[in-house]
Design a protein around this motif. Sequence first.
Motif, short mmCIF file in Angstrom:
data_model
loop_
_atom_site.label_atom_id
_atom_site.label_comp_id
_atom_site.label_asym_id
_atom_site.label_seq_id
_atom_site.Cartn_x
_atom_site.Cartn_y
_atom_site.Cartn_z
N ALA A 207 0.83 -1.21 0.00
CA ALA A 207 0.00 0.00 0.00
C ALA A 207 0.86 1.26 0.00
CB ALA A 207 -0.93 -0.02 1.21
N ARG A 208 1.92 1.26 0.79
CA ARG A 208 2.79 2.44 0.84
C ARG A 208 3.56 2.60 -0.48
NH1 ARG A 208 0.06 5.41 4.07
NH2 ARG A 208 0.36 5.06 6.32
N SER A 209 4.00 1.50 -1.08
CA SER A 209 4.66 1.58 -2.37
C SER A 209 3.71 2.14 -3.42
CB SER A 209 5.16 0.19 -2.79
OG SER A 209 5.59 0.18 -4.14
N PHE A 210 2.46 1.65 -3.41
CA PHE A 210 1.46 2.15 -4.35
C PHE A 210 1.20 3.64 -4.13
CE2 PHE A 210 -2.86 3.29 -5.42
CZ PHE A 210 -3.03 2.76 -6.68
N GLU A 211 1.16 4.05 -2.88
CA GLU A 211 0.92 5.46 -2.58
C GLU A 211 2.01 6.34 -3.18
OE1 GLU A 211 -0.32 8.07 1.35
OE2 GLU A 211 1.16 6.47 1.59
N ARG A 212 3.23 5.88 -3.15
CA ARG A 212 4.35 6.66 -3.68
C ARG A 212 4.44 6.60 -5.20
NH1 ARG A 212 6.96 3.74 0.46
NH2 ARG A 212 7.85 2.37 -1.14
N GLU A 213 4.22 5.41 -5.78
CA GLU A 213 4.57 5.18 -7.18
C GLU A 213 3.41 4.78 -8.07
OE1 GLU A 213 8.20 2.79 -7.55
OE2 GLU A 213 8.35 2.89 -5.36
N GLY A 214 2.23 4.53 -7.50
CA GLY A 214 1.10 4.11 -8.30
C GLY A 214 1.19 2.64 -8.71
N PHE A 215 0.34 2.26 -9.66
CA PHE A 215 0.26 0.86 -10.07
C PHE A 215 1.34 0.46 -11.08
CE2 PHE A 215 -1.63 -2.42 -12.92
CZ PHE A 215 -1.59 -3.47 -12.01
N GLY A 216 1.92 1.44 -11.75
CA GLY A 216 2.86 1.14 -12.82
C GLY A 216 3.91 0.10 -12.48
N PRO A 217 4.64 0.23 -11.36
CA PRO A 217 5.66 -0.76 -11.03
C PRO A 217 5.10 -2.15 -10.74
CG PRO A 217 6.03 1.29 -9.83
CD PRO A 217 4.68 1.39 -10.44
N TRP A 218 3.80 -2.25 -10.52
CA TRP A 218 3.17 -3.54 -10.19
C TRP A 218 2.56 -4.23 -11.40
CZ3 TRP A 218 3.53 -5.41 -5.22
CH2 TRP A 218 3.93 -4.49 -4.24
N GLN A 219 2.45 -3.51 -12.51
CA GLN A 219 1.71 -4.03 -13.66
C GLN A 219 2.29 -5.35 -14.18
OE1 GLN A 219 1.45 -1.31 -16.94
NE2 GLN A 219 0.01 -2.59 -18.09
N ALA A 220 3.60 -5.40 -14.38
CA ALA A 220 4.21 -6.63 -14.91
C ALA A 220 4.09 -7.77 -13.92
CB ALA A 220 5.67 -6.37 -15.25
N ARG A 221 4.23 -7.48 -12.63
CA ARG A 221 4.10 -8.54 -11.62
C ARG A 221 2.67 -9.08 -11.59
NH1 ARG A 221 6.51 -6.68 -5.99
NH2 ARG A 221 6.01 -8.88 -5.54
N PHE A 222 1.70 -8.19 -11.76
CA PHE A 222 0.32 -8.68 -11.83
C PHE A 222 0.15 -9.58 -13.05
CE2 PHE A 222 -4.00 -8.65 -13.34
CZ PHE A 222 -4.72 -8.92 -12.19
N GLY A 223 0.73 -9.17 -14.18
CA GLY A 223 0.60 -9.96 -15.40
C GLY A 223 1.12 -11.37 -15.24
N ALA A 224 2.19 -11.52 -14.46
CA ALA A 224 2.76 -12.86 -14.26
C ALA A 224 1.87 -13.74 -13.38
CB ALA A 224 4.14 -12.73 -13.61
N LEU A 225 0.93 -13.14 -12.67
CA LEU A 225 0.05 -13.88 -11.76
C LEU A 225 -1.41 -13.86 -12.22
CD1 LEU A 225 1.50 -12.49 -8.39
CD2 LEU A 225 1.92 -14.77 -9.37
#
Length: 273
Positions: A207-225
Amino acid sequence: MNDRTATDPALLRRLHAGAEALWQALVPFEPGLTVEVVPHIDSTNAELLRRARAGQAAPTVLAALTQTAGRGRRGRPWVTVPGASLAFSVGLPMAPAQWAGLSLAVGVAVVSALPPGVRLKWPNDLWWHGRKLGGILIETAALPDMQPRYAVIGLGLNLHTPQLPPEAALDALPPVGLRELPADGQPPLDDAGVWLARLAPAMVHAARSFEREGFGPWQARFGALDALAGRAVVTSDGLHGVADGVDGDGALRIRTPQGVVRVQHGEVSVRPC
């Protein structure tokens, strides 16, 4: 369920042990964090929202042995059985640039802490081989004096496979519990305290990472799952197509004969055909 089971001291001790462990892990990063365990509550999400609206907005993790009115997405009930499931909520004051994609980022963090093979069904279900292991429910409340909003991130996780009531059987994915997953190298799969200590810190950091950087850094990780990627799906409003991952803001992409349609979180339910 009888009162003795619902207040089993051993089950409460496990949750308290997990609460102590997660507090020690998180308090250096979240000063003022409180961690609470209660034997009974209507809903951990609802309780943290009530507190926020009353001006109590400290970072909080609230876990319950039994929920009498737990909720899933679209208001569906989520039953918490003592010893057979884990239910807790994380409450944080947050001010991200935008909220879209928060449930996906948190879901990635949760799945990464669970046994191998667990996947994410957009937008907030935990899947194992097409069966529902748990779910994430995010709600927010406005805080006084134009402060950041208070985000309440709830997690419901099956430790044992629940039995669905007959009326739910036609409108629900078949459930599964952690006990059915391979246990190699994993902590005890039915110890709620162990999973509370493991999952709550992952959710807070996400949640804190998302607050700072948004969803962008998580997009590829979501795609893998992504459990839906490449699968034929249908939405609750009748749209048929093939799931094609998510955009940078967390919207689900569905390929149809007429082109790609973006489905925003919260608009519809999506099920595999």
